[in-house]
Scaffold this active site. Structure first.
Site, short mmCIF file in Angstrom:
data_model
loop_
_atom_site.label_atom_id
_atom_site.label_comp_id
_atom_site.label_asym_id
_atom_site.label_seq_id
_atom_site.Cartn_x
_atom_site.Cartn_y
_atom_site.Cartn_z
N GLY A 84 -109.88 -48.47 -17.45
CA GLY A 84 -110.62 -47.67 -18.48
C GLY A 84 -111.57 -48.73 -19.45
N GLY A 120 -112.96 -47.92 -22.38
CA GLY A 120 -113.41 -47.38 -23.65
C GLY A 120 -113.00 -48.45 -24.66
N GLU A 172 -120.01 -33.75 -37.73
CA GLU A 172 -121.07 -34.52 -37.50
C GLU A 172 -122.15 -33.60 -36.67
OE1 GLU A 172 -120.28 -38.60 -36.50
OE2 GLU A 172 -119.63 -39.05 -38.19
N ASP A 183 -105.92 -44.31 -26.60
CA ASP A 183 -105.04 -42.95 -26.30
C ASP A 183 -104.27 -42.73 -25.40
OD1 ASP A 183 -107.00 -42.53 -28.45
OD2 ASP A 183 -108.46 -41.34 -27.11
N GLN A 197 -110.38 -46.66 -34.25
CA GLN A 197 -110.10 -47.92 -34.99
C GLN A 197 -108.70 -48.53 -34.12
OE1 GLN A 197 -109.90 -44.76 -36.21
NE2 GLN A 197 -108.76 -44.79 -38.14
#
Length: 624
Positions: A10, A12, A174, A302, A321
């Site tokens: 991953g 990310g 958003e 995550d 964060q």
């Protein structure tokens, strides 16, 4: 002596930071491999600006090979992990299988869209987790305004100009803020559209928007949205989604062709097959990010349930964060574990304190509280954009240039049609990849990788998802001391139906957008007519379909529309990869990607998006 082999799954926020930290610490003394479906790191917080046409898609991507020079990137998705053999088995984008051996493993697989058992949502909604989904939404919003402008039926025009966003956390707030500005700009730019009034609804069962943040940030966001005309419906969600619209929990039916699902995410299902202790889909780890009983395995982001040392008994929420900082700690600890005689004594525990959050509300508007100082309006907007520029690991000049151009030039009113509705299903284990015709989805259980659990439905608190009673969920918003979170913090939306979970089990997802495709699946007369035309032009008019390349064709009468995977194709010039499935040589309309089902359309009687003007159901991407 063989150099230690480190595999990171991953790229990310957690995986990218771990790879970068490791590369600097190892200094060439270890072989570092980064396994990821794409060759870039995606800066998720700016995806709403991609969907709004402010930023070009490549601006929010950072090349792995270009920024991680000491790391070997491998394109592919991890299929399974053999902990005893210390191997990772993966499948590359062309379907070939491979194996990676490791001495240290870092699991940072990230998360996928969360599904709740709401009838019709899996078929008619789209998430907002990857670049394909942002590109799809951009085209979809433009297309709906264009179709509404040319439509004759008043009810259909109203439905096309109605946009529903479910989830008022960071992502949903958003998306609604940026999308509303985009559709208003599309209407203002054309004098014949002045009578059109785009309608935006932002739904959440919580009592306020941004329920996980300080109330002052929530009030600022709520005020800005309402002043722009966005209907903020708190205490309300979707009870059922259909091809014609959505039924709300308050009993109102809203006609719409757009349903954006921003209610949160769930951990990637990869870790579930490891047979290790889990916490609501996340791999339990020590404060040092090591997996208990497996000192060679680290997990972060995550995918990991990391003990929150600031709140004993709790786990850190699924936010970017946290992922960004956990990646740094994981990289340092992996490097320390390779030092001879290092042992557990050299490993650092993960600790983190938030220093504030920023929420981009579009234009010059934002809400922020850096170091606890509440800001709104242009001041917050400046802080928000400055934060993003500082947090991005690359492309800062290009992003700033796009912002400057957007401030002085009108946005381009075009839809590229490169990402179709069926290629970005809500129920997918890889939201970062657009699904191609012929793709075989990852094998799943009946519940699906993003499906809700009983705890999700009944409101059990947890870091990885919303709760029905308004308890503090995880956030996906930016933090002034780190990278933007990626996990939406809205509260649970939905209801149970017959004890089952709505999910998609086939490669093709039937959506409202696909009504164009279904309407184009005419009887054999149309195909015969197309064949006759080809024969008259000197062609054979015969079809020679290829199962692995159903959309590649030389003899199509509609080159601007990607050929349906169920339609025939002419003799191919060459074999293509699955991700090129929407390209066709034999089409009279090459500017539009070909659909995944049905035979090729006749070139006459179509609008610029490849839609039949007399079809009341052809809501190009209208199943959101």
């Amino acid at each position: 002596m063989r150099r230690p082999r480190i595999v990171i799954v991953g790229a990310g926020f957690a995986g990218y930071r771990a790879a970068r930290t490791l590369a600097r610490a190892a200094r060439g003394r270890a072989d570092i491999t980064l396994l990821n479906p794409t060759d870039y790191f995606l800066y998720v917080p700016l995806l709403p600006q991609v969907a709004a046409g402010i930023l070009e898609p490549r601006r929010v991507t950072v090349s792995l090979s270009g920024t991680l020079r000491e790391v070997r990137p491998v394109l592919g998705e991890a299929a399974d992990i053999d902990l005893d053999a210390r191997t990772v088995h993966y499948t590359n984008p062309e379907g070939d299988r491979g194996t990676l051996d490791y001495d240290r493993l870092v699991l940072a697989a990230g998360s996928v869209n969360k599904l709740l058992p709401v009838p019709g949502v899996a078929e008619h909604a789209h998430g907002f987790r990857g670049l394909p989904e942002a590109l799809y939404l951009r085209d979809h919003l433009t297309r709906q305004v264009e179709l509404a402008a040319s439509g004759a039926d008043a009810a259909e025009r109203t439905a096309r100009c109605t946009f529903v966003v479910v989830g008022a956390g960071y992502t949903g707030t958003e998306v609604a803020a940026q999308g509303q500005l985009l559709t208003d700009a599309l209407v203002r730019a054309h004098p014949l559209r002045q009578g059109m009034r785009p309608r935006w609804l932002l739904l959440d069962v919580a009592s306020r928007v941004l329920p996980e943040l300080d109330e002052r940030l929530s009030r600022t966001a709520d005020r800005v949205l309402r002043e722009r005309g966005v209907e903020v419906r708190t205490g309300t969600s979707v009870k059922e989604a259909t091809r014609e619209g959505v039924l709300l929990t308050d009993g109102e039916f809203v006609g719409t062709r757009t349903l954006a699902w921003c209610v949160g995410v769930r951990p990637d299902p990869l870790a579930e097959g490891l047979g290790l202790p889990m916490e609501r889909g996340r791999l339990l780890v020590e404060p040092t990010l090591q997996v208990p009983g497996r000192p060679e395995v680290f997990a972060c982001g995550d995918a990991a349930a990391v003990p929150d040392l600031e709140r004993p008994g709790e786990y850190t929420p699924m936010t970017a964060q946290h992922a960004w900082r956990q990646g740094k700690v994981a990289g340092r600890n992996v490097a320390a574990s390779l030092v001879e005689g290092g042992g557990a004594a050299g490993l650092r525990p993960y600790r983190h304190k938030d220093l504030g959050f920023v929420v981009d509300l579009g234009g010059v508007q934002a809400a922020a509280n850096p170091l606890g100082v509440h800001l709104s309006g242009p001041a917050a907007g400046a802080v928000t954009r400055g934060y993003h520029l500082a947090a991005m690991p690359g492309n800062r000049v290009r992003v700033a240039a796009d912002w400057l151009l957007d401030a002085v030039l009108p946005r381009q009113e075009v839809q590229l049609g490169l990402v179709r509705s069926w290629s970005v299903p809500l129920d997918t284990a890889s939201p970062e990849l657009a699904r191609a015709p012929g793709d075989i989805a990852r094998e799943r259980s009946a519940s699906g990788p993003g499906a809700a659990t009983a705890a999700d439905v009944h409101g059990t608190d947890g870091a990885d998802g919303p709760s029905t009673h308004g308890s503090k969920p995880s956030t996906d918003g930016p933090s002034t001391d780190g990278s933007n979170p990626t996990t939406d913090g809205s509260t649970t939306h939905g209801s149970t139906t017959h004890g089952t979970t709505t999910h998609v089990t086939t490669t093709h997802v039937t959506t409202t957008d696909d009504r164009n495709e279904a309407n184009d699946m005419k009887d054999g007369n149309e195909v015969n007519e197309a064949n006759d035309a080809k024969k008259a032009a000197g062609g054979s008019g015969e079809h020679h379909p290829s199962p692995e390349d159903g959309s590649q064709s030389i003899t199509s009468p509609t080159p601007e529309v990607g050929q349906h995977s169920g339609g025939g194709s002419g003799a191919r010039v060459g074999q293509s990869s699955p991700e090129e499935g929407s390209q066709s040589i034999d089409s009279p309309t090459p500017e539009v990607g070909r659909h995944s089902t049905g035979p090729a359309r006749k070139p006459s009687g179509r609008d610029g998006a490849g839609n039949e003007p007399d079809s009341g159901d052809d809501s190009a991407e209208g199943d959101r």
